[in-house]
Scaffold this motif. Structure first.
Motif, PDB file in Angstrom:
ATOM      1  N   GLY A 242       7.147   6.093 -12.030  1.00  0.00           N
ATOM      2  CA  GLY A 242       6.707   7.002 -13.082  1.00  0.00           C
ATOM      3  C   GLY A 242       6.020   6.295 -14.228  1.00  0.00           C
ATOM      4  N   LEU A 243       6.590   5.183 -14.692  1.00  0.00           N
ATOM      5  CA  LEU A 243       5.962   4.443 -15.782  1.00  0.00           C
ATOM      6  C   LEU A 243       4.620   3.864 -15.346  1.00  0.00           C
ATOM      7  CD1 LEU A 243       8.971   2.545 -17.424  1.00  0.00           C
ATOM      8  CD2 LEU A 243       7.840   4.637 -18.210  1.00  0.00           C
ATOM      9  N   ASN A 244       4.544   3.377 -14.122  1.00  0.00           N
ATOM     10  CA  ASN A 244       3.271   2.833 -13.648  1.00  0.00           C
ATOM     11  C   ASN A 244       2.184   3.907 -13.597  1.00  0.00           C
ATOM     12  OD1 ASN A 244       4.128   0.176 -13.347  1.00  0.00           O
ATOM     13  ND2 ASN A 244       4.857   0.505 -11.258  1.00  0.00           N
ATOM     14  N   LEU A 245       2.548   5.116 -13.175  1.00  0.00           N
ATOM     15  CA  LEU A 245       1.581   6.215 -13.162  1.00  0.00           C
ATOM     16  C   LEU A 245       1.162   6.598 -14.578  1.00  0.00           C
ATOM     17  CD1 LEU A 245       3.179   8.482 -10.405  1.00  0.00           C
ATOM     18  CD2 LEU A 245       1.006   7.255 -10.239  1.00  0.00           C
ATOM     19  N   LEU A 246       2.103   6.653 -15.475  1.00  0.00           N
ATOM     20  CA  LEU A 246       1.812   7.055 -16.847  1.00  0.00           C
ATOM     21  C   LEU A 246       0.974   6.006 -17.582  1.00  0.00           C
ATOM     22  CD1 LEU A 246       5.311   8.547 -17.659  1.00  0.00           C
ATOM     23  CD2 LEU A 246       3.156   9.823 -17.704  1.00  0.00           C
ATOM     24  N   ARG A 247       1.145   4.743 -17.212  1.00  0.00           N
ATOM     25  CA  ARG A 247       0.386   3.667 -17.855  1.00  0.00           C
ATOM     26  C   ARG A 247      -1.114   3.774 -17.613  1.00  0.00           C
ATOM     27  NH1 ARG A 247       2.040  -1.044 -19.761  1.00  0.00           N
ATOM     28  NH2 ARG A 247       0.275  -2.120 -18.820  1.00  0.00           N
TER      29      ARG A 247
ATOM     30  N   LEU B 276       2.380   3.221 -23.678  1.00  0.00           N
ATOM     31  CA  LEU B 276       3.798   3.490 -23.461  1.00  0.00           C
ATOM     32  C   LEU B 276       4.663   2.603 -24.346  1.00  0.00           C
ATOM     33  CD1 LEU B 276       4.033   3.644 -19.547  1.00  0.00           C
ATOM     34  CD2 LEU B 276       3.388   5.460 -21.137  1.00  0.00           C
ATOM     35  N   ALA B 277       5.719   3.197 -24.895  1.00  0.00           N
ATOM     36  CA  ALA B 277       6.671   2.446 -25.702  1.00  0.00           C
ATOM     37  C   ALA B 277       8.018   3.147 -25.666  1.00  0.00           C
ATOM     38  CB  ALA B 277       6.198   2.334 -27.149  1.00  0.00           C
ATOM     39  N   PRO B 278       9.108   2.394 -25.728  1.00  0.00           N
ATOM     40  CA  PRO B 278      10.390   3.035 -25.947  1.00  0.00           C
ATOM     41  C   PRO B 278      10.496   3.439 -27.419  1.00  0.00           C
ATOM     42  CG  PRO B 278      10.669   0.667 -25.983  1.00  0.00           C
ATOM     43  CD  PRO B 278       9.217   0.926 -25.673  1.00  0.00           C
TER      44      PRO B 278
ATOM     45  N   ASN C 268      14.404  -4.816 -15.824  1.00  0.00           N
ATOM     46  CA  ASN C 268      13.880  -3.774 -14.933  1.00  0.00           C
ATOM     47  C   ASN C 268      12.396  -3.925 -14.609  1.00  0.00           C
ATOM     48  OD1 ASN C 268      16.119  -1.661 -14.481  1.00  0.00           O
ATOM     49  ND2 ASN C 268      16.259  -2.070 -16.678  1.00  0.00           N
ATOM     50  N   GLY C 269      11.745  -4.946 -15.167  1.00  0.00           N
ATOM     51  CA  GLY C 269      10.335  -5.167 -14.873  1.00  0.00           C
ATOM     52  C   GLY C 269       9.400  -4.178 -15.534  1.00  0.00           C
ATOM     53  N   TRP C 270       9.795  -3.636 -16.686  1.00  0.00           N
ATOM     54  CA  TRP C 270       8.932  -2.691 -17.407  1.00  0.00           C
ATOM     55  C   TRP C 270       7.915  -3.441 -18.238  1.00  0.00           C
ATOM     56  CZ3 TRP C 270      13.771   0.088 -19.717  1.00  0.00           C
ATOM     57  CH2 TRP C 270      14.403   0.833 -18.703  1.00  0.00           C
ATOM     58  N   HIS C 271       6.746  -2.860 -18.409  1.00  0.00           N
ATOM     59  CA  HIS C 271       5.681  -3.456 -19.209  1.00  0.00           C
ATOM     60  C   HIS C 271       5.285  -2.462 -20.304  1.00  0.00           C
ATOM     61  CE1 HIS C 271       5.284  -6.699 -16.303  1.00  0.00           C
ATOM     62  NE2 HIS C 271       5.330  -5.786 -15.360  1.00  0.00           N
ATOM     63  N   TRP C 272       5.824  -2.668 -21.494  1.00  0.00           N
ATOM     64  CA  TRP C 272       5.531  -1.784 -22.621  1.00  0.00           C
ATOM     65  C   TRP C 272       4.292  -2.248 -23.367  1.00  0.00           C
ATOM     66  CZ3 TRP C 272       8.061   2.355 -21.832  1.00  0.00           C
ATOM     67  CH2 TRP C 272       9.418   2.384 -21.513  1.00  0.00           C
ATOM     68  N   ASP C 273       3.585  -1.310 -23.992  1.00  0.00           N
ATOM     69  CA  ASP C 273       2.501  -1.677 -24.900  1.00  0.00           C
ATOM     70  C   ASP C 273       3.050  -2.179 -26.222  1.00  0.00           C
ATOM     71  OD1 ASP C 273      -0.026  -0.950 -23.433  1.00  0.00           O
ATOM     72  OD2 ASP C 273       1.086   0.929 -23.242  1.00  0.00           O
ATOM     73  N   CYS C 274       4.223  -1.701 -26.609  1.00  0.00           N
ATOM     74  CA  CYS C 274       4.955  -2.237 -27.758  1.00  0.00           C
ATOM     75  C   CYS C 274       6.393  -1.772 -27.614  1.00  0.00           C
ATOM     76  CB  CYS C 274       4.359  -1.777 -29.092  1.00  0.00           C
ATOM     77  SG  CYS C 274       4.480  -0.008 -29.403  1.00  0.00           S
TER      78      CYS C 274
END
Length: 241
Positions: free
Chosen positions: A104-109, A114-116, A132-138
């Motif tokens: 889901g995060l990969n699709l949304l990126r 994306l940020a928490p 978890n291997g997440w890649h946030w913009d910030c």
């Protein structure tokens, strides 16, 4: 922007398993599902005390440690060493994601920043991202506002730091209260169904049974569905206060 505990990560499973492991190390057999629930139960009151001025600011790591210290004797964990107590408290930095989150995060990126936006402190959120291997913009945290969600200053601080109007931001969460607070500042909102957040209740609520009651711009059973819904989304329909 995403809520994290419950929305992106399965805190109940992660904490239950950590409790089981700690219990085995000191030969303590307890209900570790209840341990997870008890640890989480102290979270809201401690944050509320900060928000209303009854307590000074402290991070979620510090709040989690204070709650844990109060639970140790009741769960036969009082003989844990200080190093083991610190390790147990850091379980919140390594919680497992729900199965749909990675895709889901990969699709949304593809089309969105994306940020928490979590009550977890910055170092905790970085730990979860790496685990978890997440890649946030910030990385955005209530820590940056010195208040906890659902205080409106948390959402407004995030918008200011991003140099965006609130209406350009969508808050994604599994919790209606978080979304209502975000909407009150002018943000769009998306509710994600997490029926097992508090463990394997029987039977867990079905998406179709609860989604019509949720006050959000979009409702979805998972992040991959949300990514498809956003293709036709025009903006928030709840006015700012």
């Amino acid at each position: 922007m995403f809520d994290v505990f419950g929305t992106l990560v399965d805190w109940h499973t992660g904490v239950r398993q950590a409790g089981e492991l700690a219990g085995r190390s000191v030969a303590s057999e307890r209900d570790w599902s209840q341990f997870a629930l008890d640890w989480r139960a102290g979270y809201g009151p401690a944050m509320a005390a900060v928000n209303d001025g009854r307590a000074s600011w402290r991070t979620i790591d510090d709040i989690h440690r204070a709650i844990l210290d109060g639970l140790l004797a009741g769960y036969g964990l009082e003989t844990l060493t200080e190093a083991d107590r610190q390790k147990l408290n850091k379980v919140w930095h390594r919680l497992p994601a729900w199965p749909d989150v990675d895709e889901g995060l990969n699709l949304l990126r593809r089309n969105h920043l994306l940020a928490p936006l979590s009550n977890g402190n910055v170092s905790l959120l970085i730990g979860l991202a790496r685990a978890n291997g997440w890649h946030w913009d910030c990385v955005l945290s209530s820590e940056l506002a010195g208040k906890y969600k659902p205080d409106p200053s948390v959402y407004r601080t995030a918008a200011k730091l991003l140099d965006l109007h609130s209406s350009e931001i969508m808050m994604v969460a599994a919790h209606d209260g978080d979304l209502r607070a975000a909407a009150a500042t002018g943000m769009a909102t998306a509710w994600i169904h997490r029926p097992l957040e508090f463990g394997p209740v029987a039977p867990p609520p079905k998406f179709d049974d609860v989604s019509p009651t949720i006050a959000a711009d979009l409702v979805a059973p998972d992040l991959t569905t949300l990514s498809r819904q956003l293709a036709d989304f025009d903006g928030p329909n709840i006015a700012a206060d």
